[in-house]
Design a protein around this motif. Structure first.
Motif, PDB file in Angstrom:
ATOM      1  N   ILE A  87       2.673  79.544  50.279  1.00 12.59           N
ATOM      2  CA  ILE A  87       2.802  81.488  49.946  1.00 12.59           C
ATOM      3  C   ILE A  87       3.111  81.668  48.590  1.00 12.59           C
ATOM      4  O   ILE A  87       2.006  82.362  48.190  1.00 12.59           O
ATOM      5  CB  ILE A  87       3.954  81.758  50.871  1.00 12.59           C
ATOM      6  CG1 ILE A  87       3.415  82.173  52.234  1.00 12.59           C
ATOM      7  CG2 ILE A  87       4.102  83.600  49.893  1.00 12.59           C
ATOM      8  CD1 ILE A  87       4.087  82.800  53.004  1.00 12.59           C
ATOM      9  N   ARG A  88       3.457  80.969  48.093  1.00  9.04           N
ATOM     10  CA  ARG A  88       4.064  81.594  46.296  1.00  9.04           C
ATOM     11  C   ARG A  88       2.940  80.126  45.754  1.00  9.04           C
ATOM     12  O   ARG A  88       2.420  81.022  44.216  1.00  9.04           O
ATOM     13  CB  ARG A  88       5.502  80.721  46.411  1.00  9.04           C
ATOM     14  CG  ARG A  88       6.743  81.338  46.617  1.00  9.04           C
ATOM     15  CD  ARG A  88       6.768  82.510  45.840  1.00  9.04           C
ATOM     16  NE  ARG A  88       8.079  83.192  46.238  1.00  9.04           N
ATOM     17  CZ  ARG A  88       7.959  84.069  45.761  1.00  9.04           C
ATOM     18  NH1 ARG A  88       7.432  84.842  44.934  1.00  9.04           N
ATOM     19  NH2 ARG A  88       8.682  85.139  46.531  1.00  9.04           N
ATOM     20  N   GLN A  89       1.927  79.397  46.168  1.00  2.00           N
ATOM     21  CA  GLN A  89       1.016  78.971  45.378  1.00  2.00           C
ATOM     22  C   GLN A  89      -0.021  79.942  45.067  1.00  2.00           C
ATOM     23  O   GLN A  89      -0.804  79.948  44.342  1.00  2.00           O
ATOM     24  CB  GLN A  89       0.826  77.183  46.119  1.00  2.00           C
ATOM     25  CG  GLN A  89       1.776  75.894  45.432  1.00  2.00           C
ATOM     26  CD  GLN A  89       1.368  74.904  45.931  1.00  2.00           C
ATOM     27  OE1 GLN A  89       1.188  74.674  47.155  1.00  2.00           O
ATOM     28  NE2 GLN A  89       1.975  73.943  45.438  1.00  2.00           N
ATOM     29  N   ARG A  90      -0.450  80.710  46.633  1.00  5.26           N
ATOM     30  CA  ARG A  90      -1.321  81.755  46.603  1.00  5.26           C
ATOM     31  C   ARG A  90      -1.017  82.700  45.636  1.00  5.26           C
ATOM     32  O   ARG A  90      -1.723  83.222  44.989  1.00  5.26           O
ATOM     33  CB  ARG A  90      -1.365  81.900  48.329  1.00  5.26           C
ATOM     34  CG  ARG A  90      -2.446  81.233  48.764  1.00  5.26           C
ATOM     35  CD  ARG A  90      -2.596  81.903  49.961  1.00  5.26           C
ATOM     36  NE  ARG A  90      -1.739  81.752  51.390  1.00  5.26           N
ATOM     37  CZ  ARG A  90      -1.165  81.802  51.847  1.00  5.26           C
ATOM     38  NH1 ARG A  90      -1.810  80.465  52.453  1.00  5.26           N
ATOM     39  NH2 ARG A  90      -0.267  81.927  52.574  1.00  5.26           N
ATOM     40  N   LEU A  91       0.125  83.320  45.800  1.00  3.84           N
ATOM     41  CA  LEU A  91       0.844  84.349  45.426  1.00  3.84           C
ATOM     42  C   LEU A  91       0.338  83.938  43.810  1.00  3.84           C
ATOM     43  O   LEU A  91      -0.118  84.605  42.716  1.00  3.84           O
ATOM     44  CB  LEU A  91       2.136  84.459  45.248  1.00  3.84           C
ATOM     45  CG  LEU A  91       2.252  85.012  46.875  1.00  3.84           C
ATOM     46  CD1 LEU A  91       3.940  85.792  46.533  1.00  3.84           C
ATOM     47  CD2 LEU A  91       1.175  86.322  46.813  1.00  3.84           C
ATOM     48  N   GLY A  92       0.884  82.942  42.705  1.00  2.00           N
ATOM     49  CA  GLY A  92       1.112  82.376  41.930  1.00  2.00           C
ATOM     50  C   GLY A  92      -0.556  81.886  41.528  1.00  2.00           C
ATOM     51  O   GLY A  92      -0.550  81.686  39.843  1.00  2.00           O
ATOM     52  N   LYS A  93      -1.565  82.130  41.954  1.00  2.00           N
ATOM     53  CA  LYS A  93      -2.449  81.394  41.453  1.00  2.00           C
ATOM     54  C   LYS A  93      -3.532  82.152  39.997  1.00  2.00           C
ATOM     55  O   LYS A  93      -4.212  81.509  39.051  1.00  2.00           O
ATOM     56  CB  LYS A  93      -3.921  81.675  42.374  1.00  2.00           C
ATOM     57  CG  LYS A  93      -3.968  81.073  43.465  1.00  2.00           C
ATOM     58  CD  LYS A  93      -5.045  80.161  44.601  1.00  2.00           C
ATOM     59  CE  LYS A  93      -4.972  79.213  45.308  1.00  2.00           C
ATOM     60  NZ  LYS A  93      -5.698  78.475  45.537  1.00  2.00           N
ATOM     61  N   SER A  94      -2.950  83.304  40.245  1.00  3.69           N
ATOM     62  CA  SER A  94      -4.222  84.694  38.507  1.00  3.69           C
ATOM     63  C   SER A  94      -2.636  84.310  37.746  1.00  3.69           C
ATOM     64  O   SER A  94      -3.458  85.139  36.508  1.00  3.69           O
ATOM     65  CB  SER A  94      -4.009  85.241  39.424  1.00  3.69           C
ATOM     66  OG  SER A  94      -2.820  86.117  40.058  1.00  3.69           O
ATOM     67  N   THR A  95      -1.363  84.650  38.332  1.00  2.00           N
ATOM     68  CA  THR A  95      -0.447  84.134  37.131  1.00  2.00           C
ATOM     69  C   THR A  95      -0.179  83.143  36.537  1.00  2.00           C
ATOM     70  O   THR A  95       1.435  83.276  36.026  1.00  2.00           O
ATOM     71  CB  THR A  95       0.467  85.770  38.098  1.00  2.00           C
ATOM     72  OG1 THR A  95       1.123  85.231  39.044  1.00  2.00           O
ATOM     73  CG2 THR A  95      -0.257  86.875  38.063  1.00  2.00           C
TER      74      THR A  95
ATOM     75  N   SER B 123       6.013  81.267  39.582  1.00  2.00           N
ATOM     76  CA  SER B 123       6.585  82.870  39.103  1.00  2.00           C
ATOM     77  C   SER B 123       7.778  81.897  39.109  1.00  2.00           C
ATOM     78  O   SER B 123       8.864  80.336  39.725  1.00  2.00           O
ATOM     79  CB  SER B 123       6.979  83.860  39.815  1.00  2.00           C
ATOM     80  OG  SER B 123       7.226  83.137  41.042  1.00  2.00           O
TER      81      SER B 123
ATOM     82  N   GLU C  88      10.430  82.752  41.099  1.00  2.00           N
ATOM     83  CA  GLU C  88      11.272  82.388  42.816  1.00  2.00           C
ATOM     84  C   GLU C  88      10.161  81.319  42.744  1.00  2.00           C
ATOM     85  O   GLU C  88      11.314  80.385  44.131  1.00  2.00           O
ATOM     86  CB  GLU C  88       9.993  83.744  43.160  1.00  2.00           C
ATOM     87  CG  GLU C  88      11.044  85.484  43.029  1.00  2.00           C
ATOM     88  CD  GLU C  88       9.898  85.945  42.115  1.00  2.00           C
ATOM     89  OE1 GLU C  88       9.062  85.604  41.107  1.00  2.00           O
ATOM     90  OE2 GLU C  88      10.869  86.466  41.744  1.00  2.00           O
ATOM     91  N   PHE C  89       9.606  80.673  42.454  1.00  2.00           N
ATOM     92  CA  PHE C  89       9.300  79.347  42.640  1.00  2.00           C
ATOM     93  C   PHE C  89       9.946  78.700  42.431  1.00  2.00           C
ATOM     94  O   PHE C  89       9.765  77.316  43.327  1.00  2.00           O
ATOM     95  CB  PHE C  89       7.259  79.376  42.297  1.00  2.00           C
ATOM     96  CG  PHE C  89       6.502  78.427  42.925  1.00  2.00           C
ATOM     97  CD1 PHE C  89       7.100  77.961  43.744  1.00  2.00           C
ATOM     98  CD2 PHE C  89       5.756  77.079  42.060  1.00  2.00           C
ATOM     99  CE1 PHE C  89       5.712  76.831  45.208  1.00  2.00           C
ATOM    100  CE2 PHE C  89       5.727  75.497  42.531  1.00  2.00           C
ATOM    101  CZ  PHE C  89       5.434  76.112  43.935  1.00  2.00           C
TER     102      PHE C  89
END
Length: 198
Positions: A23-31, A34, A36-37
């Motif tokens: 989930i964290r990797q998907r959320l971080g694809k564009s930015t 994080s 949190e990661f």
């Protein structure tokens, strides 16, 4: 949730950590990754270390160091914590030179942030000393590690008290004849380096 399950020693903890990483990797694809990661990588690394998967723990701790260094700067205390966790994983695998390098990095960061009379500095100093005692055969280097250990214990006794769990942990590395307490019969035969949450 993964951390809670890990603390409960649930067999589902690893699945939850893996899902959280995805989930964290998907959320971080564009930015990008994080903070949190980074915390997740550090926590998952601690879990993997407790499971005896030290190489995987090293990979996760390195990822945490990388992310925290980029977000917080390479001299941040979170970077020191992850380096101490790297030290413990390398120590467990018998990679004592790498463990020493990570402990020294953490010690330097903590010294620059909190000074050399603080419990955070003392914890790093004790880890460095423990690695030194495990790896050094030359009497000069062993004496330096013993001096570091005694200094770390003294700082912890002064700042946290003689009965605090951190002080007792540090004392566990002292030779038995140097222990002041006579109630050390419950001590484990092998001392472990201390790990640090994110």
């Amino acid at each position: 949730l993964a951390k809670v399950l890990a603390n409960m020693r649930s067999p589902n903890a690893e699945k939850m950590f893996e899902r959280a990483v995805q989930i964290r990797q998907r959320l971080g694809k564009s930015t990008g990754p994080s903070l949190e990661f980074a915390v997740l990588c550090n926590d998952y690394g601690l879990y993997q270390k407790r499971q005896g998967k030290h190489a995987e723990a090293v990979r996760l701790f390195m990822r945490a160091v990388d992310i925290w260094s980029r977000h917080n700067g390479p001299e941040h205390l979170t970077v020191a914590n992850a380096n101490l966790n790297l030290c413990t994983a390398c120590y467990a695998m018998g990679h004592l030179q790498q463990a020493k390098e990570h402990a020294k990095t953490a010690l330097d960061i903590r010294k620059s942030n909190v000074g050399d009379n603080h419990p955070l500095y003392a914890e790093a100093l004790v880890n460095l000393a423990a690695v030194g005692l495990a790896s050094e055969h030359e009497s000069r280097n062993k004496k330096e590690a013993e001096r570091q250990l005694q200094l770390g214990v003294a700082i912890l006794e002064r700042t946290r008290g003689g009965q605090h769990q951190d002080t007792q942990w540090a004392k566990s590395f002292l030779p038995k004849e140097e222990l002041d307490d006579e109630d050390d019969e419950d001590d484990e035969d092998e001392s472990e380096l201390k790990v640090f949450p994110g």
